[in-house]
Design a protein around this motif. Structure first.
Motif, PDB file in Angstrom:
ATOM      1  N   SER A  62     -42.148  -4.167 -66.700  1.00 54.09           N
ATOM      2  CA  SER A  62     -42.889  -3.638 -67.839  1.00 54.09           C
ATOM      3  C   SER A  62     -41.919  -2.869 -68.721  1.00 54.09           C
ATOM      4  O   SER A  62     -40.788  -2.589 -68.320  1.00 54.09           O
ATOM      5  CB  SER A  62     -44.055  -2.756 -67.384  1.00 54.09           C
ATOM      6  OG  SER A  62     -43.629  -1.779 -66.457  1.00 54.09           O
ATOM      7  N   PHE A  96     -41.832  11.030 -70.534  1.00 53.23           N
ATOM      8  CA  PHE A  96     -42.766   9.919 -70.405  1.00 53.23           C
ATOM      9  C   PHE A  96     -43.412   9.894 -69.021  1.00 53.23           C
ATOM     10  O   PHE A  96     -42.915  10.511 -68.066  1.00 53.23           O
ATOM     11  CB  PHE A  96     -42.078   8.579 -70.698  1.00 53.23           C
ATOM     12  CG  PHE A  96     -41.039   8.156 -69.675  1.00 53.23           C
ATOM     13  CD1 PHE A  96     -41.365   7.279 -68.643  1.00 53.23           C
ATOM     14  CD2 PHE A  96     -39.734   8.622 -69.755  1.00 53.23           C
ATOM     15  CE1 PHE A  96     -40.410   6.875 -67.711  1.00 53.23           C
ATOM     16  CE2 PHE A  96     -38.774   8.227 -68.835  1.00 53.23           C
ATOM     17  CZ  PHE A  96     -39.124   7.361 -67.804  1.00 53.23           C
ATOM     18  N   ASP A  97     -44.524   9.190 -68.943  1.00 52.60           N
ATOM     19  CA  ASP A  97     -45.245   8.987 -67.694  1.00 52.60           C
ATOM     20  C   ASP A  97     -44.630   7.766 -67.004  1.00 52.60           C
ATOM     21  O   ASP A  97     -44.719   6.652 -67.531  1.00 52.60           O
ATOM     22  CB  ASP A  97     -46.729   8.739 -68.005  1.00 52.60           C
ATOM     23  CG  ASP A  97     -47.576   8.546 -66.759  1.00 52.60           C
ATOM     24  OD1 ASP A  97     -47.075   7.963 -65.770  1.00 52.60           O
ATOM     25  OD2 ASP A  97     -48.751   8.949 -66.769  1.00 52.60           O
ATOM     26  N   ASP A 108     -36.741  12.110 -74.314  1.00 57.67           N
ATOM     27  CA  ASP A 108     -38.136  11.677 -74.332  1.00 57.67           C
ATOM     28  C   ASP A 108     -38.778  11.966 -72.980  1.00 57.67           C
ATOM     29  O   ASP A 108     -38.196  11.642 -71.931  1.00 57.67           O
ATOM     30  CB  ASP A 108     -38.239  10.185 -74.631  1.00 57.67           C
ATOM     31  CG  ASP A 108     -37.881   9.849 -76.069  1.00 57.67           C
ATOM     32  OD1 ASP A 108     -37.539  10.787 -76.823  1.00 57.67           O
ATOM     33  OD2 ASP A 108     -37.944   8.668 -76.429  1.00 57.67           O
ATOM     34  N   SER A 112     -47.470   4.832 -66.181  1.00 56.87           N
ATOM     35  CA  SER A 112     -48.032   4.059 -67.289  1.00 56.87           C
ATOM     36  C   SER A 112     -47.019   3.737 -68.378  1.00 56.87           C
ATOM     37  O   SER A 112     -47.304   2.937 -69.270  1.00 56.87           O
ATOM     38  CB  SER A 112     -49.197   4.832 -67.912  1.00 56.87           C
ATOM     39  OG  SER A 112     -48.725   6.035 -68.528  1.00 56.87           O
ATOM     40  N   LEU A 113     -45.845   4.378 -68.336  1.00 56.18           N
ATOM     41  CA  LEU A 113     -44.817   4.278 -69.381  1.00 56.18           C
ATOM     42  C   LEU A 113     -45.340   4.776 -70.728  1.00 56.18           C
ATOM     43  O   LEU A 113     -44.944   4.293 -71.789  1.00 56.18           O
ATOM     44  CB  LEU A 113     -44.282   2.844 -69.510  1.00 56.18           C
ATOM     45  CG  LEU A 113     -43.457   2.303 -68.345  1.00 56.18           C
ATOM     46  CD1 LEU A 113     -42.867   0.946 -68.696  1.00 56.18           C
ATOM     47  CD2 LEU A 113     -42.347   3.271 -67.952  1.00 56.18           C
ATOM     48  N   ARG A 114     -46.193   5.777 -70.680  1.00 54.87           N
ATOM     49  CA  ARG A 114     -46.709   6.375 -71.904  1.00 54.87           C
ATOM     50  C   ARG A 114     -45.793   7.514 -72.338  1.00 54.87           C
ATOM     51  O   ARG A 114     -45.436   8.374 -71.533  1.00 54.87           O
ATOM     52  CB  ARG A 114     -48.128   6.897 -71.675  1.00 54.87           C
ATOM     53  CG  ARG A 114     -48.794   7.493 -72.926  1.00 54.87           C
ATOM     54  CD  ARG A 114     -50.275   7.747 -72.668  1.00 54.87           C
ATOM     55  NE  ARG A 114     -50.477   8.706 -71.582  1.00 54.87           N
ATOM     56  CZ  ARG A 114     -50.627  10.022 -71.773  1.00 54.87           C
ATOM     57  NH1 ARG A 114     -50.572  10.530 -72.995  1.00 54.87           N
ATOM     58  NH2 ARG A 114     -50.835  10.824 -70.745  1.00 54.87           N
ATOM     59  N   LEU A 115     -45.412   7.515 -73.609  1.00 57.18           N
ATOM     60  CA  LEU A 115     -44.578   8.586 -74.146  1.00 57.18           C
ATOM     61  C   LEU A 115     -45.419   9.849 -74.284  1.00 57.18           C
ATOM     62  O   LEU A 115     -46.485   9.835 -74.911  1.00 57.18           O
ATOM     63  CB  LEU A 115     -44.008   8.178 -75.500  1.00 57.18           C
ATOM     64  CG  LEU A 115     -43.077   9.184 -76.177  1.00 57.18           C
ATOM     65  CD1 LEU A 115     -41.815   9.396 -75.366  1.00 57.18           C
ATOM     66  CD2 LEU A 115     -42.725   8.713 -77.597  1.00 57.18           C
ATOM     67  N   LEU A 116     -44.932  10.965 -73.701  1.00 54.74           N
ATOM     68  CA  LEU A 116     -45.689  12.213 -73.703  1.00 54.74           C
ATOM     69  C   LEU A 116     -45.220  13.181 -74.779  1.00 54.74           C
ATOM     70  O   LEU A 116     -46.025  13.826 -75.449  1.00 54.74           O
ATOM     71  CB  LEU A 116     -45.599  12.875 -72.325  1.00 54.74           C
ATOM     72  CG  LEU A 116     -46.097  12.042 -71.141  1.00 54.74           C
ATOM     73  CD1 LEU A 116     -45.837  12.768 -69.828  1.00 54.74           C
ATOM     74  CD2 LEU A 116     -47.576  11.712 -71.300  1.00 54.74           C
ATOM     75  N   LEU A 139     -41.142   0.182 -71.989  1.00 55.67           N
ATOM     76  CA  LEU A 139     -41.435   1.237 -72.950  1.00 55.67           C
ATOM     77  C   LEU A 139     -40.484   1.032 -74.122  1.00 55.67           C
ATOM     78  O   LEU A 139     -39.289   1.315 -74.009  1.00 55.67           O
ATOM     79  CB  LEU A 139     -41.232   2.617 -72.334  1.00 55.67           C
ATOM     80  CG  LEU A 139     -41.301   3.817 -73.294  1.00 55.67           C
ATOM     81  CD1 LEU A 139     -42.696   3.943 -73.892  1.00 55.67           C
ATOM     82  CD2 LEU A 139     -40.892   5.110 -72.594  1.00 55.67           C
TER      83      LEU A 139
END
Length: 372
Positions: A96, A129-130, A127, A133-137, A98
């Protein structure tokens, strides 16, 4: 000028042009078609993990592994790839991504928290990130040329090496803010944490030295030469035997540094353009990857005795690697031209030295310096 001489010169020039074109085509073909790595009796090639392609040229940088998950950064596209490893068939692993802008470099993971940190040298940010989930925080501004990064659990800080700025940035991972800097006497490259003492070691590429950083006092507490090392880049630590390993990009050398006496005790020639190194404490092996396209395998016979077992031909630009201490697999990142980038996977096949040591007894330091 004689006509025959002119014809000869024209023919020579034409032949030279053909040779140059052939070499250029061969060079492009070499980058486009990595092929199978060279054979080795010490390592088995298990295949490639293919990553998404962005543009014609793809250059990968740091690899970070934790609990069966591999994170790979792209210096050329700014992407971060997450590889959920298939333990039986690595080439079938799930990938996956990001996406991002600005060259992506190091990744620091916090094992007890679902949060991770990624350096971007062109954006001058870290950066947050999670990793699930590869979500940018969020994004944390830092000094120029953010590169190597490490979470130090004993200090509860994230340490960032800023190459051009010649400083280290310290980040509070809970508040996600910068809480201080450490001035460095040279340009920082890779770093490593010694869990035995809690000291952080940082190599300085432009002055061929290493420093120890006291994160509590936020200052350099010692500086030592790595000569004959020229251009120290990758670094790994054997905390138990009190040894540090640094690869030297400009003179294709691995140096072994004694963390107690603070001096280089030996050096070995390795593959060209070395950039990363990993140490397997169970097998007492050191792995080095270089831009020239070689994976060098070194055996640690004792804290002061080392020998090169093999050098596996990989691919030009395959300069970074990571070791999985659980499976003992070695993952090497390949650069690519026109084709998707990839990670080559190797596993140890011959453990004769380890078997011999088990028959002779446990691994010991020399009698003059017994390690507890």
């Amino acid at each position: 000028m004689d006509r025959s001489v002119k014809r000869h010169l024209r023919a020579t020039a034409a032949f030279g042009t053909v040779i140059a074109l052939c070499l250029a085509v061969a060079g492009v073909a070499y980058l486009v078609c990595p092929g199978t790595p060279g054979k080795s009796k010490f390592m088995k090639f298990e295949g490639y993990i293919e990553l998404p392609k962005h543009g014609s040229l793809n250059v990968l940088d740091y690899l970070t592994i934790s609990n069966g998950t591999l994170f790979v950064t792209s210096e050329s596209s700014g992407a971060l790839f997450k590889v959920t490893l298939d333990p039986n068939h690595p080439s079938l692993s799930t990938v996956s991504e990001l996406p991002g802008s600005g060259a992506a470099h190091g990744v620091a993971l916090m094992p007890d928290h679902n949060v991770a940190f990624l350096t971007r040298s062109e954006e001058n940010t870290v950066d947050v990130f999670d990793p699930t989930s590869l979500r940018l925080l969020s994004r944390i501004p830092v000094a120029d040329d953010a590169d190597a990064i490490l979470y130090v659990p004993s200090a509860k800080l994230v340490y960032v090496a800023n190459g051009d700025a010649k400083i280290a940035t310290l980040i509070d991972p809970e508040k996600r803010i910068t809480v201080g800097t450490v001035a460095l006497p040279g340009r920082p490259e890779f770093l490593a944490w010694d869990f035995h003492t809690g000291a952080l070691y940082q190599n300085l590429e432009d002055i061929n030295s290493i420093v120890a950083v006291d994160l509590g006092r936020r200052e350099v507490m010692g500086q030592w030469s790595l000569a004959p090392c020229d251009g120290p880049s990758g670094m790994a630590i054997d905390s138990e035997q009190r040894r540090l390993f640094a690869v030297c990009s400009r003179n294709a050398t691995l140096v072994v540094f004694d963390l107690e006496s603070h001096q280089v005790i030996t050096s070995l020639k390795i593959g060209g353009g070395p950039d990363s190194v990993a140490f397997d404490g169970s097998l007492h092996r050191i792995y080095c990857a270089g831009k020239a396209g070689g994976l060098t395998i070194i055996q640690q016979d004792s804290p002061n005795a080392y020998r090169v077992l093999d050098e596996i031909h990989t691919h030009y630009g395959a300069h970074t690697l990571v070791l999985d201490p659980v499976s003992h697999r070695v993952f090497v990142a390949y650069a690519s031209l026109f084709v998707p980038p990839r990670i080559s996977v190797f596993s140890p096949t011959m453990m004769n030295d380890v078997q011999r040591r088990e028959e002779e007894g446990p691994f010991h330091a020399p009698a003059s310096r017994q390690v507890d």
